[in-house]
Design a protein around this motif. Sequence first.
Motif, PDB file in Angstrom:
ATOM      1  N   SER A 131       0.223  -4.462  -5.646  1.00  0.00           N
ATOM      2  CA  SER A 131       1.055  -3.743  -4.685  1.00  0.00           C
ATOM      3  C   SER A 131       2.527  -3.859  -5.041  1.00  0.00           C
ATOM      4  N   TRP A 132       3.361  -3.095  -4.361  1.00  0.00           N
ATOM      5  CA  TRP A 132       4.791  -3.082  -4.675  1.00  0.00           C
ATOM      6  C   TRP A 132       5.411  -4.464  -4.531  1.00  0.00           C
ATOM      7  N   SER A 133       4.929  -5.243  -3.584  1.00  0.00           N
ATOM      8  CA  SER A 133       5.500  -6.571  -3.345  1.00  0.00           C
ATOM      9  C   SER A 133       4.866  -7.654  -4.199  1.00  0.00           C
ATOM     10  N   GLY A 134       3.720  -7.321  -4.785  1.00  0.00           N
ATOM     11  CA  GLY A 134       2.977  -8.345  -5.515  1.00  0.00           C
ATOM     12  C   GLY A 134       2.040  -9.136  -4.630  1.00  0.00           C
ATOM     13  N   GLY A 135       2.033  -8.822  -3.346  1.00  0.00           N
ATOM     14  CA  GLY A 135       1.238  -9.592  -2.418  1.00  0.00           C
ATOM     15  C   GLY A 135      -0.236  -9.245  -2.397  1.00  0.00           C
ATOM     16  N   SER A 136      -0.578  -8.141  -3.002  1.00  0.00           N
ATOM     17  CA  SER A 136      -1.974  -7.711  -3.037  1.00  0.00           C
ATOM     18  C   SER A 136      -2.344  -7.308  -4.454  1.00  0.00           C
ATOM     19  N   ALA A 141       3.473   0.755  -6.427  1.00  0.00           N
ATOM     20  CA  ALA A 141       2.328  -0.035  -6.854  1.00  0.00           C
ATOM     21  C   ALA A 141       2.135   0.201  -8.347  1.00  0.00           C
ATOM     22  N   MET A 142       1.602  -0.789  -9.027  1.00  0.00           N
ATOM     23  CA  MET A 142       1.401  -0.686 -10.473  1.00  0.00           C
ATOM     24  C   MET A 142      -0.060  -0.967 -10.810  1.00  0.00           C
ATOM     25  N   GLY A 143      -0.538  -0.252 -11.799  1.00  0.00           N
ATOM     26  CA  GLY A 143      -1.924  -0.437 -12.193  1.00  0.00           C
ATOM     27  C   GLY A 143      -2.068  -0.500 -13.701  1.00  0.00           C
ATOM     28  N   TRP A 144      -3.153  -1.098 -14.116  1.00  0.00           N
ATOM     29  CA  TRP A 144      -3.545  -1.098 -15.531  1.00  0.00           C
ATOM     30  C   TRP A 144      -4.904  -0.406 -15.640  1.00  0.00           C
ATOM     31  N   PHE A 145      -5.004   0.441 -16.641  1.00  0.00           N
ATOM     32  CA  PHE A 145      -6.234   1.161 -16.939  1.00  0.00           C
ATOM     33  C   PHE A 145      -6.519   1.008 -18.429  1.00  0.00           C
ATOM     34  N   ARG A 146      -7.730   1.332 -18.828  1.00  0.00           N
ATOM     35  CA  ARG A 146      -8.051   1.279 -20.248  1.00  0.00           C
ATOM     36  C   ARG A 146      -9.027   2.381 -20.606  1.00  0.00           C
ATOM     37  N   GLN A 147      -8.991   2.753 -21.864  1.00  0.00           N
ATOM     38  CA  GLN A 147      -9.912   3.778 -22.362  1.00  0.00           C
ATOM     39  C   GLN A 147     -10.398   3.368 -23.738  1.00  0.00           C
ATOM     40  N   ALA A 148     -11.697   3.165 -23.825  1.00  0.00           N
ATOM     41  CA  ALA A 148     -12.330   2.829 -25.087  1.00  0.00           C
ATOM     42  C   ALA A 148     -12.756   4.116 -25.792  1.00  0.00           C
ATOM     43  N   PRO A 149     -12.937   4.064 -27.107  1.00  0.00           N
ATOM     44  CA  PRO A 149     -13.336   5.268 -27.850  1.00  0.00           C
ATOM     45  C   PRO A 149     -14.621   5.864 -27.302  1.00  0.00           C
ATOM     46  N   GLY A 150     -14.602   7.147 -27.041  1.00  0.00           N
ATOM     47  CA  GLY A 150     -15.783   7.829 -26.561  1.00  0.00           C
ATOM     48  C   GLY A 150     -16.104   7.612 -25.096  1.00  0.00           C
ATOM     49  N   LYS A 151     -15.222   6.901 -24.392  1.00  0.00           N
ATOM     50  CA  LYS A 151     -15.474   6.615 -22.978  1.00  0.00           C
ATOM     51  C   LYS A 151     -14.336   7.152 -22.115  1.00  0.00           C
ATOM     52  N   GLU A 152     -14.611   7.289 -20.840  1.00  0.00           N
ATOM     53  CA  GLU A 152     -13.582   7.729 -19.921  1.00  0.00           C
ATOM     54  C   GLU A 152     -12.640   6.578 -19.587  1.00  0.00           C
ATOM     55  N   GLY A 211       0.692   4.422  -4.011  1.00  0.00           N
ATOM     56  CA  GLY A 211      -0.335   3.528  -3.514  1.00  0.00           C
ATOM     57  C   GLY A 211      -1.150   2.963  -4.652  1.00  0.00           C
ATOM     58  N   MET A 212      -1.963   1.990  -4.364  1.00  0.00           N
ATOM     59  CA  MET A 212      -2.737   1.319  -5.410  1.00  0.00           C
ATOM     60  C   MET A 212      -3.895   2.165  -5.909  1.00  0.00           C
ATOM     61  N   VAL A 261     -13.470  -7.591 -15.265  1.00  0.00           N
ATOM     62  CA  VAL A 261     -12.373  -8.458 -15.728  1.00  0.00           C
ATOM     63  C   VAL A 261     -12.025  -9.546 -14.714  1.00  0.00           C
ATOM     64  N   LYS A 262     -12.650  -9.509 -13.567  1.00  0.00           N
ATOM     65  CA  LYS A 262     -12.335 -10.479 -12.515  1.00  0.00           C
ATOM     66  C   LYS A 262     -12.581 -11.890 -13.017  1.00  0.00           C
ATOM     67  N   GLY A 263     -11.606 -12.760 -12.773  1.00  0.00           N
ATOM     68  CA  GLY A 263     -11.708 -14.140 -13.215  1.00  0.00           C
ATOM     69  C   GLY A 263     -11.191 -14.370 -14.628  1.00  0.00           C
ATOM     70  N   ARG A 264     -10.930 -13.281 -15.357  1.00  0.00           N
ATOM     71  CA  ARG A 264     -10.417 -13.411 -16.732  1.00  0.00           C
ATOM     72  C   ARG A 264      -9.004 -12.837 -16.868  1.00  0.00           C
ATOM     73  N   PHE A 265      -8.713 -11.786 -16.137  1.00  0.00           N
ATOM     74  CA  PHE A 265      -7.413 -11.114 -16.218  1.00  0.00           C
ATOM     75  C   PHE A 265      -6.596 -11.429 -14.971  1.00  0.00           C
ATOM     76  N   ILE A 266      -5.283 -11.472 -15.158  1.00  0.00           N
ATOM     77  CA  ILE A 266      -4.362 -11.680 -14.047  1.00  0.00           C
ATOM     78  C   ILE A 266      -3.234 -10.670 -14.146  1.00  0.00           C
ATOM     79  N   ILE A 267      -2.950  -9.987 -13.052  1.00  0.00           N
ATOM     80  CA  ILE A 267      -1.837  -9.047 -12.994  1.00  0.00           C
ATOM     81  C   ILE A 267      -0.719  -9.673 -12.169  1.00  0.00           C
ATOM     82  N   PHE A 268       0.507  -9.499 -12.637  1.00  0.00           N
ATOM     83  CA  PHE A 268       1.647  -9.993 -11.876  1.00  0.00           C
ATOM     84  C   PHE A 268       2.875  -9.178 -12.249  1.00  0.00           C
ATOM     85  N   ARG A 269       3.881  -9.262 -11.410  1.00  0.00           N
ATOM     86  CA  ARG A 269       5.071  -8.433 -11.608  1.00  0.00           C
ATOM     87  C   ARG A 269       6.328  -9.195 -11.226  1.00  0.00           C
TER      88      ARG A 269
END
Length: 118
Positions: A52-57, A33-44, A101-102, A64-72
Motif C-alpha cells: 500500500s501507499w503507506s507500506g502498512g499493507s 500503491a506499488m506492485g511487482w509482477f513477473r512474466q516467464a517465457p511463454g506464460k502470461e 489501489g493495490m 512466493v509467500k514466505g520467500r519474498f518481501i516487499i518494502f518501500r
Amino acid sequence: QVQLVESGGGLVQAGGSLRLSCAASGRTFASYAMGWFRQAPGKEREFVSAISWSGGSTTYADSVKGRFIIFRDNAKNTVWLQMNSLKPEDTAVYYCAAGIGMADYSYWGQGTQVTVST
C-alpha cells in the motif's frame, strides 16, 4: 505521471537471493500503491506482490509467500522486492507497477530479468 525504473535482476543459483529495486520519478510516489509482477517465457504476466501507499499493507502470491518481501521508502521514491530461496520457476522478467489501489495499476516499468539456475 510516474516513471518507473527497475534494477537488480541477474543470474543466481537456486537457493540464492536477489533484491530488486524500482525507482520512481515524480513527487506523488507516496500516494501510489506499488506492485511487482513477473512474466516467464511463454506464460502470461502474473502478480507477485503489492504494498500500500503507506507500506502498512502487503500481499503476496502463494508461490512466493514466505520467500519474498516487499518494502518501500517514500522518502527515496523506491520500492524493493527481496527475493530469498529462489527457485528455477522464479525465472522471469520482473516488472514494478504503480497504481491508485493495490489491484489497479496505471504505470509500469520496463522490467528486469531474473534467471535462477539449477
